[in-house]
Design an enzyme around this catalytic site. Structure first.
Site, PDB file in Angstrom:
ATOM      1  N   GLY A 193      -0.607   1.389   2.142  1.00  0.00           N
ATOM      2  CA  GLY A 193       0.649   1.483   1.425  1.00  0.00           C
ATOM      3  C   GLY A 193       0.462   1.710  -0.060  1.00  0.00           C
ATOM      4  CG  ASP A 207       0.934  -9.541   1.547  1.00  0.00           C
ATOM      5  OD1 ASP A 207       1.875  -9.076   2.222  1.00  0.00           O
ATOM      6  OD2 ASP A 207       0.217  -8.846   0.801  1.00  0.00           O
ATOM      7  NE  ARG A 251       4.293  -0.326   4.484  1.00  0.00           N
ATOM      8  CZ  ARG A 251       3.258  -0.964   3.965  1.00  0.00           C
ATOM      9  NH1 ARG A 251       2.032  -0.752   4.423  1.00  0.00           N
ATOM     10  NH2 ARG A 251       3.441  -1.833   2.980  1.00  0.00           N
ATOM     11  NE  ARG A 287       2.373  -7.930   7.424  1.00  0.00           N
ATOM     12  CZ  ARG A 287       1.631  -7.701   6.349  1.00  0.00           C
ATOM     13  NH1 ARG A 287       2.042  -8.123   5.156  1.00  0.00           N
ATOM     14  NH2 ARG A 287       0.490  -7.048   6.458  1.00  0.00           N
ATOM     15  NE  ARG A 307      -2.079  -9.383   3.999  1.00  0.00           N
ATOM     16  CZ  ARG A 307      -3.275  -9.633   3.483  1.00  0.00           C
ATOM     17  NH1 ARG A 307      -4.025 -10.586   4.016  1.00  0.00           N
ATOM     18  NH2 ARG A 307      -3.738  -8.940   2.461  1.00  0.00           N
ATOM     19  NE  ARG A 349      -1.202  -3.816  -8.560  1.00  0.00           N
ATOM     20  CZ  ARG A 349      -0.842  -4.018  -7.290  1.00  0.00           C
ATOM     21  NH1 ARG A 349      -1.768  -4.047  -6.335  1.00  0.00           N
ATOM     22  NH2 ARG A 349       0.436  -4.187  -6.972  1.00  0.00           N
ATOM     23  CE  LYS A 375      -4.045  -4.266   0.630  1.00  0.00           C
ATOM     24  NZ  LYS A 375      -3.177  -3.969   1.796  1.00  0.00           N
ATOM     25  CB  SER A 376      -3.641  -6.526  -4.908  1.00  0.00           C
ATOM     26  OG  SER A 376      -2.931  -6.794  -3.718  1.00  0.00           O
ATOM     27  CB  SER A 382       7.800  -2.311  -1.920  1.00  0.00           C
ATOM     28  OG  SER A 382       6.450  -2.373  -2.353  1.00  0.00           O
TER      29      SER A 382
END
Length: 417
Positions: free
Chosen positions: A81, A297, A109, A328, A369, A14, A9-10, A154
C-alpha cells in the site's frame, strides 16, 4: 528473553523514498527485508534510483538525484500500500509516463483522495473506475498550492504528498479532514526533518512544505513496533518476559503504544531508554473499551488474545481497518467465531467475549497481521492452524521460527508451517 524484531516497514519505505529524492548517497542500516519493502525498493530502482545492498542486506545504500524520476516506467506495487500511495506523487514531480499496478487486493484499496489531490496540483492521471489502480501518471512536474485532503480512509495519502512536496515548483499547504492514524503522519514529518526538510505547522494545523532539497544522510531503522506487538502479547498470555531492544521511549513509531493497552490488561510494562519489556503477570483483565484508531495495525493482536481475558473487550475507532490487506474487523470476527468465541461488530468496532477457543483453521485472507495475531492465540489454544502461514513474508519472513524460539514451553501449540 530478548527478541530481535526486524526493522520497521513504515520507516524503511519512507526512508527509501526520502533517500531517492535526496541529492547524494544515503545509507539505511538494518532495513526491513520483506515482500513489501523489496517491492518498494525494486520500484524505486525501476524509477532510476541506484540502490546497493550490503552483505546480508544489513545495509541499503541509496543514491538519489535530488529530483523526481525521468524517462517513464511500469511500476509494479505488488501488495504494498505504501508503494501505491507514495510513489505516484514522487513520479508526478518528474518527467515521463509511469504506469502503476498491483495485486488484486491492492487494486481494491482506495486511492481516490490521493489521485484527486494530484489532479488539483496539475498532474495528468488516468485511473481505473473508482480512482484507483491501475493508474498512469504522465509527469511534467507539479505546482504547489493549498489543498484539503480527506484523511478518514488512510493517513498515507497525506504522507505521500508531503514526502514529494519539496520537489514541487511552489509551496504546498495541506489541511486534512478526519485524519486517522495520526502517529504515521508524525513519523513522516520526523523523517522529513531527518533528511533536512521540515514542514511548517500553521495555527489552524495546516502543514506547509516549501520547495527545497532533501539532504543525503544515514539512518538506522528501528525495529517494527507493529511486529513487536505479537511478542509483547505472547509474553502477556504465557506469563513470560520479553524484551525488544531498539524500541525505547524515543521511538518514532506510534504503535509502541500497544504496550499501554497490554498494561490495562494486567501485564507489567517497562519502556526504557533503548528497549521495551513486557512481562505476563497472570490472567488477562478485560471489561473495558479502548480506542485503537491511532494504532489500528495492532488492534488484531489484542482482539485475537481477548478470549483469554476475564471480561469482554471492546476495541473501537478502527473502521479504516476494513480497507487494509483485508477487511480486518470482519476477518478477525469470522475467525474468532470459527474458534467458538462470541463476537459482536459494528462499522468501527469489535467486542470479543471470554471463551475457550476450540480447534479450527484460521482464514488468513493473505493478510500477514491476521496470521501473526492468531499465532499468538495458538500458543494458549491447541489445535489452531493457519490456511496461509507463509503470508507473514509481507513483513517478517522468519516470524514463526522466532515465535517458537521465544516461547519454547508453548511452541508445541504454535501453528504448523
Amino acid at each position: 528473553m530478548k527478541v530481535t524484531v526486524p526493522g520497521s516497514k513504515s520507516i524503511t519505505n519512507r526512508a527509501l523514498l526520502l533517500a531517492a529524492a535526496a541529492d547524494g548517497r544515503s545509507t539505511l542500516h538494518a532495513p526491513l527485508v520483506s515482500d513489501d519493502t523489496v517491492a518498494f525498493r525494486d520500484a524505486l530502482t525501476g524509477l532510476g534510483t541506484t540502490i546497493t545492498a550490503g552483505p546480508g542486506d544489513a545495509t541499503w545504500e541509496v543514491t538519489g538525484t535530488g529530483r523526481g524520476p525521468a524517462g517513464g516506467h511500469r511500476v509494479r506495487c505488488a501488495d504494498a500500500g505504501t508503494a501505491a500511495r507514495f510513489l505516484p506523487p514522487f513520479a508526478a514531480t518528474g518527467t515521463g509516463s509511469y504506469a502503476f499496478d498491483g495485486s488484486d487486493r491492492l487494486r481494491a484499496r482506495p486511492l481516490r483522495p490521493l489521485t484527486d489531490a494530484l489532479r488539483a496540483l496539475g498532474a495528468r492521471i488516468t485511473t481505473a473506475p473508482g480512482g484507483g489502480l491501475p493508474l498512469t501518471v504522465d509527469a511534467a512536474g507539479l505546482d504547489g498550492g493549498e489543498l484539503t485532503l480527506d484523511g478518514s480512509l488512510s493517513s498515507q495519502y497525506l504522507s505521500g504528498l508531503l514526502l514529494a512536496a519539496p520537489l514541487l515548483r511552489t509551496p504546498l499547504t495541506l489541511r486534512t479532514a478526519g485524519l486517522v492514524s495520526r502517529p504515521y503522519l508524525d513519523l513522516t514529518l520526523a523523517l522529513m526533518r531527518h533528511f533536512g526538510v521540515p514542514a511548517e505547522t500553521g495555527p489552524d494545523g495546516a502543514l506547509t512544505v516549501r520547495p527545497g532539497r532533501y539532504r543525503a544522510t544515514d539512518l538506522h531503522i528501528e525495529p517494527d513496533a507493529s511486529t513487536a506487538s505479537y511478542f509483547f502479547a505472547a509474553a502477556a498470555v504465557t506469563g513470560s518476559r520479553i524484551t525488544v531492544p531498539g524500541l525505547g521511549r524515543h521511538s518514532l513509531q506510534g504503535d509502541l503504544r500497544f504496550v499501554t493497552a497490554l498494561r490495562r490488561t494486567g501485564a507489567a510494562v517497562e519502556i526504557g531508554e533503548h528497549a521495551t519489556t513486557v512481562t505476563g503477570t497472570g490472567p488477562l483483565r478485560g471489561g473495558f473499551a479502548l480506542d485503537m484508531g491511532d494504532i489500528s495495525d495492532t488492534f488484531m493482536t489484542l482482539a485475537a488474545i481477548a478470549p483469554l481475558a476475564d471480561a469482554p473487550l471492546t476495541l473501537h475507532g478502527i473502521g479504516h481497518a476494513r480497507l487494509k490487506e483485508s477487511d480486518r474487523i470482519d476477518a478477525v470476527a469470522g475467525n474468532l467465531r470459527a474458534l467458538g468465541i462470541t463476537v459482536e461488530t459494528g462499522p468501527d468496532r469489535i467486542t470479543v467475549h471470554p471463551g475457550t477457543p476450540r480447534p479450527a483453521t484460521v482464514a488468513c485472507h493473505r493478510d500477514h497481521r491476521i496470521a501473526m495475531a492468531f499465532s499468538v492465540l495458538a500458543l494458549r489454544a491447541p489445535g489452531i492452524t493457519l490456511d496461509d502461514p507463509g503470508c507473514v513474508s509481507k513483513t517478517f519472513p522468519g516470524f514463526h521460527t522466532a515465535l517458537r524460539r521465544c516461547f519454547p514451553a508453548h511452541a508445541a501449540h504454535a501453528p504448523a508451517v
